[in-house]
Motif scaffolding. Structure first.
Motif, PDB file in Angstrom:
ATOM      1  N   PRO A  59       0.818  -1.227   0.000  1.00 38.20           N
ATOM      2  CA  PRO A  59       0.000   0.000   0.000  1.00 38.20           C
ATOM      3  C   PRO A  59       0.845   1.268   0.000  1.00 38.20           C
ATOM      4  CG  PRO A  59      -0.820  -1.569   1.601  1.00 38.20           C
ATOM      5  CD  PRO A  59       0.465  -2.130   1.103  1.00 38.20           C
ATOM      6  N   LEU A  60       1.968   1.243   0.705  1.00 32.91           N
ATOM      7  CA  LEU A  60       2.845   2.420   0.759  1.00 32.91           C
ATOM      8  C   LEU A  60       3.392   2.732  -0.633  1.00 32.91           C
ATOM      9  CD1 LEU A  60       4.386   4.540   2.430  1.00 32.91           C
ATOM     10  CD2 LEU A  60       6.164   2.836   2.802  1.00 32.91           C
ATOM     11  N   VAL A  61       3.875   1.690  -1.305  1.00 28.96           N
ATOM     12  CA  VAL A  61       4.426   1.871  -2.646  1.00 28.96           C
ATOM     13  C   VAL A  61       3.330   2.314  -3.614  1.00 28.96           C
ATOM     14  CG1 VAL A  61       5.483   0.648  -4.586  1.00 28.96           C
ATOM     15  CG2 VAL A  61       6.295   0.238  -2.265  1.00 28.96           C
ATOM     16  N   GLY A  62       2.150   1.685  -3.510  1.00 27.23           N
ATOM     17  CA  GLY A  62       1.035   2.047  -4.386  1.00 27.23           C
ATOM     18  C   GLY A  62       0.624   3.497  -4.199  1.00 27.23           C
ATOM     19  N   ALA A  63       0.496   3.909  -2.934  1.00 23.12           N
ATOM     20  CA  ALA A  63       0.102   5.297  -2.660  1.00 23.12           C
ATOM     21  C   ALA A  63       1.162   6.259  -3.193  1.00 23.12           C
ATOM     22  CB  ALA A  63      -0.102   5.497  -1.161  1.00 23.12           C
ATOM     23  N   ALA A  64       2.427   5.878  -3.052  1.00 21.76           N
ATOM     24  CA  ALA A  64       3.512   6.750  -3.523  1.00 21.76           C
ATOM     25  C   ALA A  64       3.433   6.912  -5.033  1.00 21.76           C
ATOM     26  CB  ALA A  64       4.865   6.168  -3.116  1.00 21.76           C
ATOM     27  N   ILE A  65       3.241   5.810  -5.756  1.00 16.58           N
ATOM     28  CA  ILE A  65       3.161   5.892  -7.217  1.00 16.58           C
ATOM     29  C   ILE A  65       1.975   6.763  -7.636  1.00 16.58           C
ATOM     30  CG2 ILE A  65       2.706   4.562  -9.316  1.00 16.58           C
ATOM     31  CD1 ILE A  65       4.297   2.283  -8.069  1.00 16.58           C
ATOM     32  N   PHE A  66       0.820   6.503  -7.011  1.00 17.38           N
ATOM     33  CA  PHE A  66      -0.380   7.241  -7.391  1.00 17.38           C
ATOM     34  C   PHE A  66      -0.284   8.715  -7.059  1.00 17.38           C
ATOM     35  CE2 PHE A  66      -2.832   3.616  -8.518  1.00 17.38           C
ATOM     36  CZ  PHE A  66      -3.894   4.134  -9.222  1.00 17.38           C
ATOM     37  N   THR A  67       0.473   9.060  -6.028  1.00 16.16           N
ATOM     38  CA  THR A  67       0.582  10.460  -5.656  1.00 16.16           C
ATOM     39  C   THR A  67       1.648  11.161  -6.494  1.00 16.16           C
ATOM     40  OG1 THR A  67       0.134   9.665  -3.430  1.00 16.16           O
ATOM     41  CG2 THR A  67       0.719  11.983  -3.659  1.00 16.16           C
ATOM     42  N   LEU A  68       2.766  10.480  -6.713  1.00 17.44           N
ATOM     43  CA  LEU A  68       3.911  11.161  -7.323  1.00 17.44           C
ATOM     44  C   LEU A  68       3.882  11.141  -8.847  1.00 17.44           C
ATOM     45  CD1 LEU A  68       6.651   9.907  -4.842  1.00 17.44           C
ATOM     46  CD2 LEU A  68       5.298  12.006  -4.741  1.00 17.44           C
ATOM     47  N   VAL A  69       3.462  10.014  -9.444  1.00 17.92           N
ATOM     48  CA  VAL A  69       3.511   9.922 -10.906  1.00 17.92           C
ATOM     49  C   VAL A  69       2.628  10.971 -11.587  1.00 17.92           C
ATOM     50  CG1 VAL A  69       3.061   8.440 -12.902  1.00 17.92           C
ATOM     51  CG2 VAL A  69       4.265   7.526 -10.918  1.00 17.92           C
ATOM     52  N   PRO A  70       1.375  11.180 -11.138  1.00 21.36           N
ATOM     53  CA  PRO A  70       0.575  12.235 -11.791  1.00 21.36           C
ATOM     54  C   PRO A  70       1.242  13.597 -11.670  1.00 21.36           C
ATOM     55  CG  PRO A  70      -0.820  10.849 -10.450  1.00 21.36           C
ATOM     56  CD  PRO A  70       0.589  10.463 -10.133  1.00 21.36           C
ATOM     57  N   GLU A  71       1.959  13.847 -10.565  1.00 22.29           N
ATOM     58  CA  GLU A  71       2.663  15.124 -10.430  1.00 22.29           C
ATOM     59  C   GLU A  71       3.811  15.215 -11.432  1.00 22.29           C
ATOM     60  OE1 GLU A  71       1.670  17.640  -8.748  1.00 22.29           O
ATOM     61  OE2 GLU A  71       0.001  16.477  -7.940  1.00 22.29           O
ATOM     62  N   ALA A  72       4.527  14.105 -11.603  1.00 29.01           N
ATOM     63  CA  ALA A  72       5.647  14.083 -12.541  1.00 29.01           C
ATOM     64  C   ALA A  72       5.161  14.284 -13.976  1.00 29.01           C
ATOM     65  CB  ALA A  72       6.403  12.767 -12.421  1.00 29.01           C
ATOM     66  N   LEU A  73       3.915  13.841 -14.243  1.00 24.95           N
ATOM     67  CA  LEU A  73       3.370  13.968 -15.599  1.00 24.95           C
ATOM     68  C   LEU A  73       2.713  15.326 -15.823  1.00 24.95           C
ATOM     69  CD1 LEU A  73       1.704  10.448 -16.024  1.00 24.95           C
ATOM     70  CD2 LEU A  73       3.789  11.240 -17.102  1.00 24.95           C
ATOM     71  N   ARG A  74       2.812  16.206 -14.840  1.00 27.11           N
ATOM     72  CA  ARG A  74       2.104  17.477 -14.884  1.00 27.11           C
ATOM     73  C   ARG A  74       2.456  18.278 -16.150  1.00 27.11           C
ATOM     74  NH1 ARG A  74      -0.989  20.366 -11.261  1.00 27.11           N
ATOM     75  NH2 ARG A  74      -0.906  18.994  -9.488  1.00 27.11           N
TER      76      ARG A  74
ATOM     77  N   SER B 115       2.800  17.378 -19.119  1.00 27.13           N
ATOM     78  CA  SER B 115       2.011  17.029 -20.298  1.00 27.13           C
ATOM     79  C   SER B 115       0.552  17.469 -20.135  1.00 27.13           C
ATOM     80  CB  SER B 115       2.100  15.528 -20.568  1.00 27.13           C
ATOM     81  OG  SER B 115       1.745  14.803 -19.430  1.00 27.13           O
ATOM     82  N   SER B 116       0.347  18.406 -19.235  1.00 25.22           N
ATOM     83  CA  SER B 116      -0.942  19.073 -18.989  1.00 25.22           C
ATOM     84  C   SER B 116      -2.139  18.127 -19.014  1.00 25.22           C
ATOM     85  CB  SER B 116      -1.128  20.224 -19.967  1.00 25.22           C
ATOM     86  OG  SER B 116      -1.304  19.723 -21.290  1.00 25.22           O
ATOM     87  N   GLN B 117      -3.146  18.415 -19.868  1.00 23.73           N
ATOM     88  CA  GLN B 117      -4.412  17.699 -19.722  1.00 23.73           C
ATOM     89  C   GLN B 117      -4.315  16.230 -20.109  1.00 23.73           C
ATOM     90  OE1 GLN B 117      -3.598  20.034 -21.976  1.00 23.73           O
ATOM     91  NE2 GLN B 117      -5.331  20.443 -23.319  1.00 23.73           N
ATOM     92  N   TRP B 118      -3.242  15.856 -20.801  1.00 17.93           N
ATOM     93  CA  TRP B 118      -3.113  14.458 -21.198  1.00 17.93           C
ATOM     94  C   TRP B 118      -2.645  13.570 -20.052  1.00 17.93           C
ATOM     95  CZ3 TRP B 118      -5.144  12.184 -25.204  1.00 17.93           C
ATOM     96  CH2 TRP B 118      -5.501  12.973 -26.305  1.00 17.93           C
ATOM     97  N   ARG B 119      -2.251  14.176 -18.925  1.00 19.00           N
ATOM     98  CA  ARG B 119      -1.618  13.365 -17.887  1.00 19.00           C
ATOM     99  C   ARG B 119      -2.560  12.300 -17.318  1.00 19.00           C
ATOM    100  NH1 ARG B 119      -1.528  16.152 -12.185  1.00 19.00           N
ATOM    101  NH2 ARG B 119      -3.188  17.669 -12.386  1.00 19.00           N
ATOM    102  N   TYR B 120      -3.868  12.625 -17.241  1.00 16.00           N
ATOM    103  CA  TYR B 120      -4.791  11.631 -16.694  1.00 16.00           C
ATOM    104  C   TYR B 120      -4.948  10.451 -17.638  1.00 16.00           C
ATOM    105  CZ  TYR B 120      -5.758  14.917 -13.024  1.00 16.00           C
ATOM    106  OH  TYR B 120      -5.611  15.751 -11.962  1.00 16.00           O
ATOM    107  N   ALA B 121      -4.989  10.765 -18.945  1.00 13.38           N
ATOM    108  CA  ALA B 121      -5.098   9.690 -19.936  1.00 13.38           C
ATOM    109  C   ALA B 121      -3.851   8.817 -19.904  1.00 13.38           C
ATOM    110  CB  ALA B 121      -5.288  10.290 -21.324  1.00 13.38           C
ATOM    111  N   ILE B 122      -2.677   9.466 -19.842  1.00 15.18           N
ATOM    112  CA  ILE B 122      -1.425   8.713 -19.808  1.00 15.18           C
ATOM    113  C   ILE B 122      -1.364   7.843 -18.550  1.00 15.18           C
ATOM    114  CG2 ILE B 122       1.092   8.941 -19.574  1.00 15.18           C
ATOM    115  CD1 ILE B 122       0.831  11.518 -21.242  1.00 15.18           C
ATOM    116  N   PHE B 123      -1.787   8.428 -17.442  1.00 14.01           N
ATOM    117  CA  PHE B 123      -1.730   7.698 -16.187  1.00 14.01           C
ATOM    118  C   PHE B 123      -2.694   6.502 -16.196  1.00 14.01           C
ATOM    119  CE2 PHE B 123      -2.550   7.409 -11.502  1.00 14.01           C
ATOM    120  CZ  PHE B 123      -1.308   6.887 -11.224  1.00 14.01           C
TER     121      PHE B 123
END
Lengths: 283, 253
Positions: free
Chosen positions: A222-237, A239-247
């Protein structure tokens, strides 16, 4: 540290706490889709205690967790009469009901939301998350974890081996709800504002995804999962509106490649074996 | 000879279907008894009634003289009744030792032992006890392997070790030799010999007659839920009803 970075770390801490609230029942075979409801109870109960009763935030946050746990304990017996997908539906419905109640409860602001007067620092949230992770890790060194796995794997055999299957199920759901309640209470006092709509389906769903992505077989999943879900969308920021699709695409590919989650028992076994082998060559 | 398990006029119906009908037999202490019969005779149902998976319709099951039909299933292992399953029911992704820990549960002295962080202790007594049993049956090399990766015959014996870690006085085995090859069957035989030397009473459902003959003193034969014969192997083998149940009746020509 910039305000932005602090914000990310607090978000990570809160997501991690919520993820462990889902992880515990899941390790006993219960998919809790209503975790946001238990977070709402913790948030509103603690906020009411600091706002209206003048409690210090630490006591109020603890009480918020306890309130969520008590409610889970009260509903666990009838709810655990259902199993599998039906239990998930029951928790889902419970989450919706709780959210709807707070939406209509005027004493805590109703649909207008509920401002929280007392503020806690980011360090408090991070310390609380560290404490939750440590406690769950400590629990993973006891028999309880093996018993939860037994109940999840085969309740009939667990029962015939003398385990109290019902009590273990109630315990898993209750402790998970208590952790989620603490998470909600921390959220309320860090952001100083809560509204019922926030504790909805999306929050529950995302929290379940953290656990599934990180893996349910290891206590660190859960710790690793939460970290990925929190940090990766920020890292994809960038690519603006496409980041949710990419994620979203990333999640699909990931689950196809590692359906058991990122951390699995096999993985940690390989590591221990590798360590054992390197140890023997050294000696 | 004292009776460890005594079953009196036991019946079980599912809806209108009588699966076990007025069944009575005794299992003397320290012996091995086989429960045999054609498919669908109700053998596994008898096991499920003794271990409490199903409530009985009528009759009594006495363990050391005490009727246990009203005892909840999870308390029966504490009375000394343990069992293995026809299809192995271990937790595949957990290690052998972790699976065995569950078998020890009824022997814990204090309820709070469940919350003791024993994995911190090097060589904790629980791990030692589980490993001791593994090595007594020659399986110590598998201690840390995930159960799901082990050969079928080894998994079957791990299932047996999990059952005996509760120190049962009665061990019920549901088709222990089914699906085993010749050498695995020999190993299982040795395994059961060790248990018999320790004084564990065995109740075995099995179709392999050579296996039964070499282990069990007493045979109980079921057909359509009723007992049709009982006694030592050679006596049961020549019984007319038993021959008919297994081979069918000879048509008069």
């Amino acid at each position: 540290m910039s305000g932005y970075q602090t914000g990310i770390i607090v978000l990570l801490a809160l997501n991690t706490i919520a993820a462990y609230g889902v992880y515990l029942p899941m390790s006993a075979g219960q998919l809790n889709l209503g975790i946001a409801g238990f977070m709402a109870i913790g948030a509103y109960a603690a906020a009411y205690l600091t706002n209206a009763c003048g409690w210090p935030p630490s006591a109020a946050i603890g009480a918020g967790g306890a309130t969520a746990a008590i409610l889970a304990f009260a509903v666990a017996m009838p709810m655990l009469r259902t199993q599998g997908i039906y239990l998930s539906l029951a928790t889902f419905a419970l989450g919706q009901v709780i959210s709807a109640i707070f939406l209509n409860l005027d004493i805590v602001g109703g649909a207008a939301g509920y401002p929280v007067a007392t503020h806690i620092e980011a360090s408090v949230v991070v310390s609380a998350a560290t404490l939750v992770v440590s406690l769950v890790w400590l629990m993973s060194t006891t028999r309880l974890t093996v018993y939860f796995a037994a109940v999840k794997n085969d309740p009939l055999v667990a029962d015939l081996l003398g385990l109290n299957v019902k009590a273990l199920g109630v315990a898993a759901l209750t402790v998970g709800a208590g952790i989620a309640g603490v998470g909600g209470a921390l959220y309320a006092h860090y952001f100083n504002y809560i509204e019922a709509q926030y504790f909805g389906v999306m929050l529950s769903t995302y929290t379940v995804l953290y656990v599934l992505l990180g893996g349910t077989q290891s206590v660190w999943g859960p710790l690793v999962g939460a970290a990925i879900f929190t940090l990766v969308p920020e890292a994809l920021r960038s690519s603006s509106q496409w980041r949710y699709a990419i994620f979203a695409l990333f999640i699909i590919v990931f689950m196809a490649l590692r359906p058991q989650g990122l951390l699995t028992r096999g993985l940690s076994r390989q590591r221990t074996q590798a360590r054992a082998q390197s140890g023997s060559t050294n000696s | 000879m004292t009776m460890l398990l005594s079953i009196q006029s036991l019946s079980k119906t599912f809806g209108g279907l009588e699966v076990v009908r007025d069944l009575s037999f005794d299992v003397p202490d320290g012996t091995a008894t086989a429960l045999i019969g054609p498919n669908g005779a109700g053998k596994t149902t008898v096991f499920n009634l003794i271990s409490g998976v199903y409530p009985v319709t009528s009759g009594s099951i006495r363990m050391c003289g005490v009727d246990i039909v009203d005892l909840p299933s999870r308390h029966r292992i504490g009375r000394g009744i343990a069992r293995s399953f026809q299809n192995i029911r271990l937790i595949p992704r957990l290690s052998v030792i972790d699976n065995l820990l569950i078998g020890q549960h009824v022997k814990l002295k204090r309820p709070l032992d469940v919350l003791r962080p024993f994995r911190f202790a090097r060589d904790h007594e629980w791990i030692r006890a589980a490993k001791a049993e593994l090595s007594a049956f020659g399986l110590s090399q598998y201690a840390d392997e995930p159960v799901g990766l082990l050969p079928y015959g080894v998994r079957k014996r791990v299932d047996l070790i999990r059952a005996i870690l509760s120190s049962p006085s009665l061990l019920m085995l549901d088709e222990p030799a089914a699906g085993l090859n010749a050498s695995e069957t020999r190993e299982l035989h040795r395994h059961l010999d060790i248990l018999r030397e320790r004084g564990t009473t065995l109740l075995i459902i099995e179709h392999d007659m050579h296996f039964i003959r070499s282990i069990c003193e007493q045979i109980v034969v079921l057909n359509f839920g009723c007992k049709i014969a009982e006694g030592p192997f050679d006596q049961v083998r020549t019984d007319q009803q038993v021959r008919e149940a297994y081979l069918g009746t000879e048509r008069a020509t």
